[in-house]
Design a protein around this motif. Structure first.
Motif, PDB file in Angstrom:
ATOM      1  N   ARG A   1       0.833  -1.000   0.021  1.00 49.13           N
ATOM      2  CA  ARG A   1      -0.004   0.034  -0.110  1.00 49.13           C
ATOM      3  C   ARG A   1       0.911   1.308  -0.020  1.00 49.13           C
ATOM      4  NH1 ARG A   1      -2.329  -1.502   5.577  1.00 49.13           N
ATOM      5  NH2 ARG A   1      -0.725  -0.748   7.003  1.00 49.13           N
ATOM      6  N   MET A   2       0.162   2.222  -0.356  1.00 46.73           N
ATOM      7  CA  MET A   2       0.871   3.666  -0.429  1.00 46.73           C
ATOM      8  C   MET A   2      -0.088   4.963  -0.242  1.00 46.73           C
ATOM      9  SD  MET A   2       3.265   5.235  -3.524  1.00 46.73           S
ATOM     10  CE  MET A   2       1.992   5.799  -4.622  1.00 46.73           C
ATOM     11  N   VAL A   3       0.264   5.532   0.732  1.00 48.46           N
ATOM     12  CA  VAL A   3      -0.580   6.693   0.906  1.00 48.46           C
ATOM     13  C   VAL A   3      -0.307   7.818  -0.186  1.00 48.46           C
ATOM     14  CG1 VAL A   3      -1.542   8.870   2.434  1.00 48.46           C
ATOM     15  CG2 VAL A   3      -1.004   6.258   3.271  1.00 48.46           C
ATOM     16  N   VAL A   4      -1.307   8.451  -0.844  1.00 49.92           N
ATOM     17  CA  VAL A   4      -1.032   9.350  -1.784  1.00 49.92           C
ATOM     18  C   VAL A   4      -0.772  10.742  -1.145  1.00 49.92           C
ATOM     19  CG1 VAL A   4      -2.174  10.799  -3.678  1.00 49.92           C
ATOM     20  CG2 VAL A   4      -2.687   8.258  -3.405  1.00 49.92           C
ATOM     21  N   ARG A   5       0.249  11.068  -1.139  1.00 48.58           N
ATOM     22  CA  ARG A   5       0.919  12.554  -0.692  1.00 48.58           C
ATOM     23  C   ARG A   5       0.745  13.559  -1.713  1.00 48.58           C
ATOM     24  NH1 ARG A   5       6.110   9.672   0.821  1.00 48.58           N
ATOM     25  NH2 ARG A   5       6.977  11.167  -0.749  1.00 48.58           N
ATOM     26  N   GLU A   6       0.758  14.851  -1.491  1.00 51.60           N
ATOM     27  CA  GLU A   6       0.704  15.994  -2.153  1.00 51.60           C
ATOM     28  C   GLU A   6       1.871  15.825  -3.240  1.00 51.60           C
ATOM     29  OE1 GLU A   6       0.393  20.754  -2.207  1.00 51.60           O
ATOM     30  OE2 GLU A   6      -0.257  19.453  -0.588  1.00 51.60           O
ATOM     31  N   ASP A   7       3.103  15.765  -2.706  1.00 55.56           N
ATOM     32  CA  ASP A   7       4.330  15.488  -3.383  1.00 55.56           C
ATOM     33  C   ASP A   7       4.442  14.324  -4.655  1.00 55.56           C
ATOM     34  OD1 ASP A   7       4.768  13.819  -1.368  1.00 55.56           O
ATOM     35  OD2 ASP A   7       6.870  13.896  -1.357  1.00 55.56           O
ATOM     36  N   LEU A   8       3.354  13.618  -4.553  1.00 55.54           N
ATOM     37  CA  LEU A   8       3.206  12.340  -5.366  1.00 55.54           C
ATOM     38  C   LEU A   8       2.063  12.723  -6.677  1.00 55.54           C
ATOM     39  CD1 LEU A   8       3.483   9.091  -3.280  1.00 55.54           C
ATOM     40  CD2 LEU A   8       5.306  10.392  -4.502  1.00 55.54           C
ATOM     41  N   CYS A   9       1.525  13.893  -6.464  1.00 54.95           N
ATOM     42  CA  CYS A   9       0.406  14.117  -7.117  1.00 54.95           C
ATOM     43  C   CYS A   9       0.590  15.206  -8.403  1.00 54.95           C
ATOM     44  CB  CYS A   9      -0.709  14.834  -6.454  1.00 54.95           C
ATOM     45  SG  CYS A   9      -1.280  13.795  -5.318  1.00 54.95           S
ATOM     46  N   THR A  10      -0.413  15.327  -9.245  1.00 51.82           N
ATOM     47  CA  THR A  10      -0.323  16.329 -10.479  1.00 51.82           C
ATOM     48  C   THR A  10      -0.634  17.648 -10.052  1.00 51.82           C
ATOM     49  OG1 THR A  10      -2.728  15.892 -10.730  1.00 51.82           O
ATOM     50  CG2 THR A  10      -1.080  14.495 -12.140  1.00 51.82           C
TER      51      THR A  10
ATOM     52  N   VAL B   1      -5.277  13.231  -3.174  1.00 50.10           N
ATOM     53  CA  VAL B   1      -4.179  13.281  -1.878  1.00 50.10           C
ATOM     54  C   VAL B   1      -4.903  12.891  -0.754  1.00 50.10           C
ATOM     55  CG1 VAL B   1      -3.217  15.180  -0.305  1.00 50.10           C
ATOM     56  CG2 VAL B   1      -3.069  15.290  -2.742  1.00 50.10           C
ATOM     57  N   GLY B   2      -4.253  12.062   0.064  1.00 49.53           N
ATOM     58  CA  GLY B   2      -4.778  11.434   1.329  1.00 49.53           C
ATOM     59  C   GLY B   2      -5.359  10.020   1.077  1.00 49.53           C
ATOM     60  N   SER B   3      -5.594   9.572  -0.043  1.00 49.64           N
ATOM     61  CA  SER B   3      -6.108   8.120  -0.196  1.00 49.64           C
ATOM     62  C   SER B   3      -5.020   7.223  -0.113  1.00 49.64           C
ATOM     63  CB  SER B   3      -6.860   8.271  -1.606  1.00 49.64           C
ATOM     64  OG  SER B   3      -6.035   8.509  -2.653  1.00 49.64           O
ATOM     65  N   THR B   4      -5.569   6.093  -0.015  1.00 51.02           N
ATOM     66  CA  THR B   4      -4.631   5.044   0.046  1.00 51.02           C
ATOM     67  C   THR B   4      -4.495   4.065  -1.108  1.00 51.02           C
ATOM     68  OG1 THR B   4      -4.662   5.115   2.494  1.00 51.02           O
ATOM     69  CG2 THR B   4      -3.642   3.062   1.572  1.00 51.02           C
TER      70      THR B   4
END
Length: 127
Positions: free
Chosen positions: A26-35, A82-85
């Motif tokens: 699993r991986m939490v979606v962080r802001e620095d991993l986003c568009t 952001v914030g989802s897993t």
């Protein structure tokens, strides 16, 4: 448990299970991993899946052998804010002497399929 791969660990990939037949993470979606729109970047999906598939390939290697990704193909089916897993499950489609092929399903916490990744791992023998 961490992946043992520096980039995957930097992304926050967590391995929940690893066997020769299945790797879950699993991986939490962080802001620095986003568009710019706050949605998980496609490259983050791909890197997440690559970590899981490579982990499975390593589980199937002979002593002294290594592996590297030879090819990867991703179908993007949904976004993750952001914030989802993200949850991923990699299973082998083929495990041979010189290569293995892994399919990784990436879903959200509700089980909705967000991406499907198929990658080929090349086996590198010592010497």
């Amino acid at each position: 448990m961490t992946t043992g791969m520096p980039f995957s660990d930097l992304m926050g990939v967590e391995v929940l299970e690893r066997t020769k037949d299945r790797v879950r993470g699993r991986m939490v979606v962080r802001e620095d991993l986003c568009t710019a729109g706050g949605i998980c970047h496609g490259g983050a999906y791909m890197a997440f899946a690559d970590a899981l598939g490579a982990t499975g390939a390593v589980m199937n290697l002979a002593d002294g052998a290594r592996t590297t990704t030879l090819e990867s193909k991703t179908n993007f089916l949904g976004g993750a804010p952001v914030g989802s897993t993200l949850e991923g499950e990699a299973t082998p489609l083929h495990v041979g002497r010189r290569s293995s092929v892994w399919q990784t399903r990436i879903t959200n916490a509700d089980g909705k399929l967000l991406a499907l990744v198929i990658q080929t791992q090349m086996t590198i023998f010592p010497g």
